[in-house]
Design an enzyme around this catalytic site. Structure first.
Site, mmCIF file in Angstrom:
data_model
loop_
_atom_site.group_PDB
_atom_site.id
_atom_site.type_symbol
_atom_site.label_atom_id
_atom_site.label_comp_id
_atom_site.label_asym_id
_atom_site.label_seq_id
_atom_site.Cartn_x
_atom_site.Cartn_y
_atom_site.Cartn_z
ATOM 1 N N LYS A 144 -16.487 14.588 -12.342
ATOM 2 C CA LYS A 144 -16.919 14.466 -10.945
ATOM 3 C C LYS A 144 -18.123 15.389 -10.770
ATOM 4 O O LYS A 144 -18.144 16.279 -9.897
ATOM 5 C CB LYS A 144 -15.745 14.845 -10.026
ATOM 6 N N TYR B 165 -4.236 23.443 -12.498
ATOM 7 C CA TYR B 165 -2.844 23.752 -12.840
ATOM 8 C C TYR B 165 -2.644 25.235 -13.119
ATOM 9 O O TYR B 165 -1.591 25.787 -12.815
ATOM 10 C CB TYR B 165 -2.420 22.967 -14.087
ATOM 11 N N ASP C 54 -1.275 8.225 -15.546
ATOM 12 C CA ASP C 54 -0.283 7.419 -14.819
ATOM 13 C C ASP C 54 -0.868 6.060 -14.455
ATOM 14 O O ASP C 54 -0.199 5.033 -14.540
ATOM 15 C CB ASP C 54 0.173 8.131 -13.536
#
Ligand code: IPM
Ligand code: MG
Length: 357
Positions: free
Chosen positions: A187, A142, A247
């Site tokens: 990850k 971001y 989400d």
């Protein structure tokens, strides 16, 4: 007197915030907490009025406040603003996060008794689900270096030890106060930033021997979140993975209209931590102005504000208890009732919570 910057924003933002404020005011008053609520423009509403989604007057108010109570920003009308930095999400929400270094974003995902059937996942899998995601909010893709050319583009994901350590410590503290189980999602089989996260994780976790820890690759975790969501208590992860997972977690509960959020930073206030409190859902322009939106996520965000920014844990619990009882009585807004069930409007639902309080 403590001050709250109230930024209703766009879409359903104004109606959910106005409906929720009396509940938060009442809970604060009962706790002898004097809060001064002052409103300012943000998002598309601010863009329309001033040409900028985060005008100086709004920043000045936020700077002078102990907390920001935020509705929602954005809508189709603003998606076509030519300069993407003037669109509500990138021009208002992200700069607010950055300005106050709101590095810890807290999003609970809870299935309330009686609402199990709202979940797209089988009832027996989600019953009793109660997890909380701590998302790093001011690093990663971001806020990394970015470029867009005609035929190529990049967004750099970078993290340093300080950024990782502060959010991990925050997550461990949250885990200590809850079920004492913390999961790191990463990850590390591909991303070097994740390798660093794991190294810092190994050091920080040694300081919290009472917390049971595990870690999980993000792709696998998206599956477990659906197949066995009750196995998790607190989950901590980097910015973009957290965006996606929160989400997904919200969807698994079936009731995104019930999910609050807190974004907290290092700035201390007289009674707690400066933060931005907003529902996890968006501005829902399709139902804006119709008294249909569910105010409960905003009310619960207000409870988080009482807890984190004003040290009023009892008042927060009273609000959360009132919401639980209203739901247990079977009161529903349209999103929870389904198309055929009996439903209350935004104002009536908030009034029911206030009465219960
Ligand atoms: C969220 C939202 C924001 C994000 C958008 C609106 C920039 O999706 O708060 O999760 O990606 O962080
Ligand atoms: Mg998101």
């Amino acid at each position: 007197m403590a001050k709250v910057a109230v930024l209703p924003g766009d879409g359903i933002g104004p109606e959910i915030v106005e409906a929720s404020l009396p509940v938060i005011e009442a809970a604060a008053k009962a706790a002898r907490l004097k809060l001064d609520f002052e409103r300012a423009l943000v998002g598309g509403a601010a863009y329309d009025a001033t040409g900028h989604p985060l005008p100086p007057a709004t920043l000045k108010l936020c700077d002078a406040s102990d907390a920001i109570y935020f509705g929602s920003v954005g809508g189709p009308k603003y998606d076509t603003i030519p300069d993407p930095n003037l669109r509500p999400e990138r021009g208002a929400l992200l700069p607010l996060r950055k300005r106050y270094t709101l590095y810890a974003n807290v999003r609970p995902a809870v299935v309330y008794p009686g609402l199990e059937r709202r979940s797209p996942v089988k009832e027996e899998i989600v019953r009793g689900m109660n997890l909380l995601v701590v998302r790093e909010l001011v690093g990663g893709a971001y806020f990394g270096k970015k470029a867009l050319a005609a035929a190529s583009a990049y967004d750099v994901i970078s993290y340093d030890r300080v950024q990782i350590e502060r959010v991990l410590r925050f997550a461990f503290e949250v885990a200590m106060a809850r079920g004492r189980h913390l999961t790191l999602v990463h990850k590390a089989n591909v991303l070097l930033t994740s390798v660093l996260w794991k190294r810092v994780w190994d050091r920080v976790r040694a300081r919290y021997p009472k917390v049971r820890v595990d870690d999980c690759y993000v792709d696998a975790f998206t599956m477990y979140l659906i197949s066995r969501p009750r196995d998790y208590d607190v989950v901590v992860t980097e910015n973009m993975m957290g965006d996606i997972l929160t989400d997904e977690a919200a969807q698994v509960t079936g009731s995104i209209g019930l999910i609050p959020s807190a974004s907290l930073g290092p700035r201390r206030t007289r009674h707690g931590t400066f933060g931005l409190f907003e529902p996890s859902h968006g501005s829902a322009p399709d139902i804006a102005g119709k008294d249909l939106a569910n105010p409960l996520a905003t009310i619960l965000s207000g409870a988080l504000m009482l807890r984190y920014s004003f040290g009023a844990a009892k008042a927060a619990e009273r609000v959360e208890g009132a919401v639980r009882r209203v739901l247990a009585k079977g009161l529903r807004t349209r999103d929870l009732a389904g198309p055929k069930g009996r439903a209350l409007g935004t104002r009536a639902m908030a009034a029911a919570v206030l009465k219960e309080l």
